[in-house]
Motif scaffolding. Structure first.
Motif, PDB file in Angstrom:
ATOM      1  N   LEU A  77       0.938  -1.493   0.210  1.00 15.26           N
ATOM      2  CA  LEU A  77      -0.152   0.184  -0.180  1.00 15.26           C
ATOM      3  C   LEU A  77       1.031   1.573   0.050  1.00 15.26           C
ATOM      4  N   PHE A  78       2.107   1.692   0.457  1.00 13.81           N
ATOM      5  CA  PHE A  78       2.958   2.482   0.867  1.00 13.81           C
ATOM      6  C   PHE A  78       3.701   2.695  -0.520  1.00 13.81           C
ATOM      7  N   ILE A  79       3.318   1.379  -1.359  1.00  9.40           N
ATOM      8  CA  ILE A  79       4.406   1.561  -2.324  1.00  9.40           C
ATOM      9  C   ILE A  79       3.893   2.180  -3.371  1.00  9.40           C
ATOM     10  N   ILE A  80       2.222   1.963  -3.703  1.00  6.90           N
ATOM     11  CA  ILE A  80       1.227   2.461  -4.244  1.00  6.90           C
ATOM     12  C   ILE A  80       0.729   3.582  -4.066  1.00  6.90           C
ATOM     13  N   ILE A  81       1.414   3.910  -2.888  1.00  6.02           N
ATOM     14  CA  ILE A  81       0.555   5.729  -2.282  1.00  6.02           C
ATOM     15  C   ILE A  81       1.808   6.112  -3.385  1.00  6.02           C
ATOM     16  N   CYS A  82       2.940   5.915  -2.503  1.00  9.95           N
ATOM     17  CA  CYS A  82       4.320   6.804  -3.134  1.00  9.95           C
ATOM     18  C   CYS A  82       4.286   6.840  -4.517  1.00  9.95           C
ATOM     19  N   LEU A  83       3.994   5.778  -5.684  1.00 12.51           N
ATOM     20  CA  LEU A  83       3.847   5.550  -6.910  1.00 12.51           C
ATOM     21  C   LEU A  83       3.298   6.506  -7.230  1.00 12.51           C
ATOM     22  N   SER A  84       1.970   6.801  -7.097  1.00  8.46           N
ATOM     23  CA  SER A  84       1.228   7.811  -7.034  1.00  8.46           C
ATOM     24  C   SER A  84       1.228   8.724  -7.121  1.00  8.46           C
ATOM     25  N   VAL A  85       1.817   9.070  -6.198  1.00  9.36           N
ATOM     26  CA  VAL A  85       2.509  10.382  -6.030  1.00  9.36           C
ATOM     27  C   VAL A  85       3.498  11.264  -7.034  1.00  9.36           C
ATOM     28  N   VAL A  86       4.251  10.363  -6.956  1.00  7.92           N
ATOM     29  CA  VAL A  86       5.340  10.608  -8.015  1.00  7.92           C
ATOM     30  C   VAL A  86       4.613  10.670  -9.305  1.00  7.92           C
ATOM     31  N   HIS A  87       4.222  10.519  -9.584  1.00  8.22           N
ATOM     32  CA  HIS A  87       3.638  10.103 -11.243  1.00  8.22           C
ATOM     33  C   HIS A  87       2.530  11.218 -11.077  1.00  8.22           C
ATOM     34  N   ALA A  88       1.557  11.548 -10.019  1.00  9.72           N
ATOM     35  CA  ALA A  88       0.907  13.487  -9.988  1.00  9.72           C
ATOM     36  C   ALA A  88       2.066  14.194 -10.144  1.00  9.72           C
ATOM     37  N   MET A  89       3.870  14.166  -9.578  1.00  6.43           N
ATOM     38  CA  MET A  89       4.498  15.553  -9.185  1.00  6.43           C
ATOM     39  C   MET A  89       5.421  15.208 -10.666  1.00  6.43           C
ATOM     40  N   ALA A  90       5.028  14.252 -11.121  1.00  4.46           N
ATOM     41  CA  ALA A  90       6.822  14.084 -11.739  1.00  4.46           C
ATOM     42  C   ALA A  90       6.202  15.679 -13.215  1.00  4.46           C
ATOM     43  N   GLU A  91       7.420  15.555 -13.901  1.00  8.45           N
ATOM     44  CA  GLU A  91       7.637  16.405 -14.616  1.00  8.45           C
ATOM     45  C   GLU A  91       7.813  15.817 -16.307  1.00  8.45           C
ATOM     46  N   GLU A  92       9.086  15.208 -15.674  1.00 10.40           N
ATOM     47  CA  GLU A  92      10.298  14.767 -16.599  1.00 10.40           C
ATOM     48  C   GLU A  92      10.051  12.953 -16.860  1.00 10.40           C
ATOM     49  N   TYR A  93       9.279  12.616 -18.111  1.00  2.98           N
ATOM     50  CA  TYR A  93       9.101  11.320 -18.353  1.00  2.98           C
ATOM     51  C   TYR A  93      10.397   9.861 -17.947  1.00  2.98           C
ATOM     52  N   ALA A  94      11.276  10.553 -18.357  1.00  2.00           N
ATOM     53  CA  ALA A  94      13.102   9.512 -18.760  1.00  2.00           C
ATOM     54  C   ALA A  94      13.022   9.103 -16.757  1.00  2.00           C
ATOM     55  N   GLU A  95      12.832  10.255 -15.632  1.00  2.16           N
ATOM     56  CA  GLU A  95      13.317  10.271 -14.133  1.00  2.16           C
ATOM     57  C   GLU A  95      11.366   9.235 -14.551  1.00  2.16           C
ATOM     58  N   LEU A  96      10.234   9.553 -14.756  1.00  2.00           N
ATOM     59  CA  LEU A  96       9.527   8.568 -14.280  1.00  2.00           C
ATOM     60  C   LEU A  96       9.570   6.834 -14.344  1.00  2.00           C
ATOM     61  N   ALA A  97       9.907   6.942 -16.187  1.00  2.00           N
ATOM     62  CA  ALA A  97      10.323   5.387 -16.318  1.00  2.00           C
ATOM     63  C   ALA A  97      10.940   4.792 -15.971  1.00  2.00           C
ATOM     64  N   LEU A  98      12.663   5.935 -15.093  1.00  2.00           N
ATOM     65  CA  LEU A  98      13.725   5.083 -14.361  1.00  2.00           C
ATOM     66  C   LEU A  98      12.968   5.181 -12.358  1.00  2.00           C
ATOM     67  N   VAL A  99      12.467   5.403 -12.319  1.00  2.00           N
ATOM     68  CA  VAL A  99      11.876   5.028 -10.867  1.00  2.00           C
ATOM     69  C   VAL A  99      10.859   4.186 -11.096  1.00  2.00           C
ATOM     70  N   ASP A 100      10.201   3.919 -12.055  1.00  2.00           N
ATOM     71  CA  ASP A 100       8.647   2.447 -11.820  1.00  2.00           C
ATOM     72  C   ASP A 100       9.861   1.444 -12.602  1.00  2.00           C
ATOM     73  N   VAL A 101      10.895   1.824 -13.080  1.00  2.00           N
ATOM     74  CA  VAL A 101      11.359   0.093 -13.326  1.00  2.00           C
ATOM     75  C   VAL A 101      12.673  -0.337 -12.051  1.00  2.00           C
ATOM     76  N   ILE A 102      13.172   0.973 -11.468  1.00  2.00           N
ATOM     77  CA  ILE A 102      13.791   0.636  -9.872  1.00  2.00           C
ATOM     78  C   ILE A 102      12.769  -0.349  -9.386  1.00  2.00           C
ATOM     79  N   THR A 103      11.272  -0.023  -8.925  1.00  2.00           N
ATOM     80  CA  THR A 103      10.454   0.082  -7.771  1.00  2.00           C
ATOM     81  C   THR A 103       9.755  -1.667  -8.485  1.00  2.00           C
ATOM     82  N   VAL A 104       9.982  -1.575  -9.660  1.00  2.00           N
ATOM     83  CA  VAL A 104       9.410  -2.625  -9.661  1.00  2.00           C
ATOM     84  C   VAL A 104      10.015  -4.026 -10.107  1.00  2.00           C
TER      85      VAL A 104
END
Length: 212
Positions: free
Chosen positions: A96-123
């Motif tokens: 649940l904490f991971i899901i909430i954190c990722l939702s916050v990151v996706h809502a606040m992110a501005e660069e798709y490259a950074e977003l993709a890196l965060v998603d890959v590392i988390t998964v």
């Protein structure tokens, strides 16, 4: 109409789609395959959607205070879950904490490259942790042999529980004891896939549990 379909809003919808897909993959392919908890599947997915738009509109109101607002919001969410609902298992709370954190990151992110890196590392981190994880489920059992709940007879207790339930018992905790009916409430932890729902029929305070 122009505001609704502005470039910024369309960009937000793209990030939302990415958020839903990533969280669905984590929930469906990494969490649900071992736990088979439909109730948490439902909770995680809807929480992902709600948190994303909550953070997005909080940022829209005042981006300068977004970080503080998100922090207070997350604190409030976990306070409600901790004190107003049934206790959530540690594994489910982590997801649940991971899901909430990722939702916050996706809502606040501005660069798709950074977003993709965060998603890959988390998964990848979740997959590596789940790779060699032995799934342990929990059940509450009303037990009728009080003479076996003594610490010195732990092996006999586990053997009897395994013979009568067919489960591979890992740990046993003793909760409430009813001497009038010669029964006790046991919380058993066992190895296995699925079927790990805890029966809430027996209400035992946390302070009453002791490991045998």
């Amino acid at each position: 109409m122009d505001t609704l379909f502005s470039a910024e809003f369309l960009n937000t919808l793209v990030r939302f789609l990415i958020c839903v897909v990533v969280n669905w993959f984590i929930i469906d392919r990494l969490y649900y395959r071992k736990s088979h908890r439909r109730d948490f599947y439902f909770t995680f997915m809807l929480m992902s959607v709600a948190i994303f738009f909550l953070v997005y509109f909080m940022m829209g109101i005042d981006r300068g205070k977004a970080t503080m607002g998100v922090g207070l919001g997350l604190f409030g969410i976990f306070s409600i879950m901790r004190y107003r609902t049934d206790a959530m298992p540690v594994r489910e709370m982590t997801y649940l904490f991971i899901i909430i954190c990722l939702s916050v990151v996706h809502a606040m992110a501005e660069e798709y490259a950074e977003l993709a890196l965060v998603d890959v590392i988390t998964v990848l981190a979740i997959w590596l942790c789940e790779l060699n994880l032995k799934v342990q489920q929990t059940k509450l059992i009303q037990y009728d042999r009080l003479e076996l709940i003594k610490p010195e007879r732990r092996e006999e207790l586990i053997a009897d529980l395994e013979a009568r339930t067919g489960l591979k018992i890992v740990k046993v905790y003793v909760g409430g004891v009813d001497f009038l009916r010669d029964t006790a409430v046991l919380r058993v932890t066992y190895e296995g896939d699925g079927g790990g729902d805890v029966d809430n029929l027996y209400q035992v305070r946390k302070s009453q549990w002791r490991e045998v």
